[in-house]
Enzyme design. Structure first.
Site, mmCIF file in Angstrom:
data_model
loop_
_atom_site.group_PDB
_atom_site.id
_atom_site.type_symbol
_atom_site.label_atom_id
_atom_site.label_comp_id
_atom_site.label_asym_id
_atom_site.label_seq_id
_atom_site.Cartn_x
_atom_site.Cartn_y
_atom_site.Cartn_z
ATOM 1 N N CYS B 110 0.889 -1.161 0.000
ATOM 2 C CA CYS B 110 0.000 0.000 0.000
ATOM 3 C C CYS B 110 0.922 1.204 0.000
ATOM 4 O O CYS B 110 1.543 1.515 1.009
ATOM 5 C CB CYS B 110 -0.900 0.010 1.232
ATOM 6 N N CYS B 113 -0.557 4.267 2.368
ATOM 7 C CA CYS B 113 -0.535 4.201 3.838
ATOM 8 C C CYS B 113 -0.112 2.806 4.268
ATOM 9 O O CYS B 113 1.036 2.435 4.066
ATOM 10 C CB CYS B 113 -1.880 4.609 4.417
ATOM 11 N N SER B 114 -1.020 2.028 4.855
ATOM 12 C CA SER B 114 -0.627 0.697 5.323
ATOM 13 C C SER B 114 -1.779 -0.283 5.173
ATOM 14 O O SER B 114 -1.981 -1.140 6.019
ATOM 15 C CB SER B 114 -0.171 0.774 6.775
ATOM 16 N N CYS B 115 -2.564 -0.162 4.101
ATOM 17 C CA CYS B 115 -3.672 -1.083 3.859
ATOM 18 C C CYS B 115 -3.131 -2.514 3.794
ATOM 19 O O CYS B 115 -2.108 -2.772 3.159
ATOM 20 C CB CYS B 115 -4.384 -0.735 2.550
#
Lengths: 93, 211
Positions: B110, B113-115
């Site tokens: 991702c 962000c941090s999906c």
């Protein structure tokens, strides 16, 4: 309702709104191919500010050749990158 | 990158105190404004903590031994997970499973962000959220594979999936050779967190039988 279908060639719109958006700049202006229509989802650019996300946006997985994204890509020309993009960021080629 | 570690005006490096205060402030505001209750937040945190890579490995090992289950998992991951008792919360993002084969190797990231498929794998590893991985894997995925000690033939297509929207991606690693007679339980031990992100292959059977 969805404007594009699998296999269609599209270009990602260029734009950096001052508000929330989920189309990374590294794919903007690049040409790819519709791999999948993922469904129709509320627009995150509205949801981010407490909006209702309407009109909902068709969401597509777009596949790019890595060499389209990076002129000096080191790997084989068959390598690709997939990313999910909402319809209002897609343009006809 | 500036010397104080504030790249792009974001990022407070390892300043845990900063993030902890920020999280507390946001939590207090969400509750005060009636967006959600403290109970909602704690329930969600418990839910995420109740999942770990072992849950993902269990599902994917089942897909290795049951080809029909694998087809259902690839076609509709959420229904297939339900078959094994994993009821993903309605609020969780959609889940898709991508299969690594002799011809195609998928890797997930991702960049925004941090999906991550938290609903089945729990929290992502720290490196997955770091700027180094997120910026390098889209530009030089084969370089990242090398850093993880993963060798891949040039004839295998590398496909990076950047989970930027409503879907999270779980990678089904290729079943290693020499695992024909193994039990589903032992097979699950070969499926690591790294292999479900796509930076590594599943472990070889020797690594399990030796222990």
């Amino acid at each position: 309702m969805a404007k594009y279908q699998r296999g269609d060639r599209v270009r990602i719109r260029v734009g950096v709104p001052p508000t929330h958006f989920r189309t990374p700049e590294y794919v903007q202006g690049k040409r790819g191919r519709v791999e999948t229509l993922c469904g129709v989802f509320p627009n995150p650019e509205s949801l981010a500010y407490g909006g209702d996300g309407l009109p909902a946006q068709p969401l597509y997985t777009i596949e790019f050749s890595q060499t389209e994204l990076w002129a000096n890509y080191k790997g084989p020309t068959t390598d690709t990158l997939l990313i999910d993009i909402y319809e209002h960021w897609l343009e006809n080629i | 990158m500036a010397e104080n570690g504030h790249e792009n005006g974001h990022g407070h490096g390892d300043n845990a105190e900063y993030y902890s205060l920020k999280a507390e402030a946001i939590q207090a505001l969400l509750i005060e404004k009636g967006v959600c209750t403290l109970d909602d937040i704690l329930t969600m945190a418990d839910r995420i903590d109740s999942r770990s890579p072992e849950d993902g490995a269990k599902v994917l090992a089942h897909a290795w031994v049951d080809p029909e289950y694998k087809q259902r998992l690839l076609a509709d991951a959420e229904s297939a997970l339900l078959e094994l008792g994993y009821d993903l919360p309605e609020t969780a993002p959609k889940l898709t499973v991508l299969e690594n084969t002799d011809d195609v190797h998928n890797m997930a990231v991702c960049t925004l962000c941090s999906c991550y498929p938290r609903a089945i794998l729990g929290r992502p590893p720290a490196w997955y959220k770091g700027l180094a991985y997120r910026s390098k894997v889209v530009v030089d995925p084969r370089g990242v594979l090398q850093e993880f000690g993963t060798e891949l033939d040039a004839a295998v297509q590398v496909r990076v999936i950047d989970s930027s929207a409503d879907f999270r991606y779980l990678i089904l690693p290729k079943r290693p050779a020499g695992t024909e007679g193994m039990s589903e339980e032992d097979l699950a031990k070969l499926i690591t967190q790294e292999s479900m992100i796509g930076v590594a292959q599943a472990l070889s059977p020797d690594s399990v039988t030796a222990s």
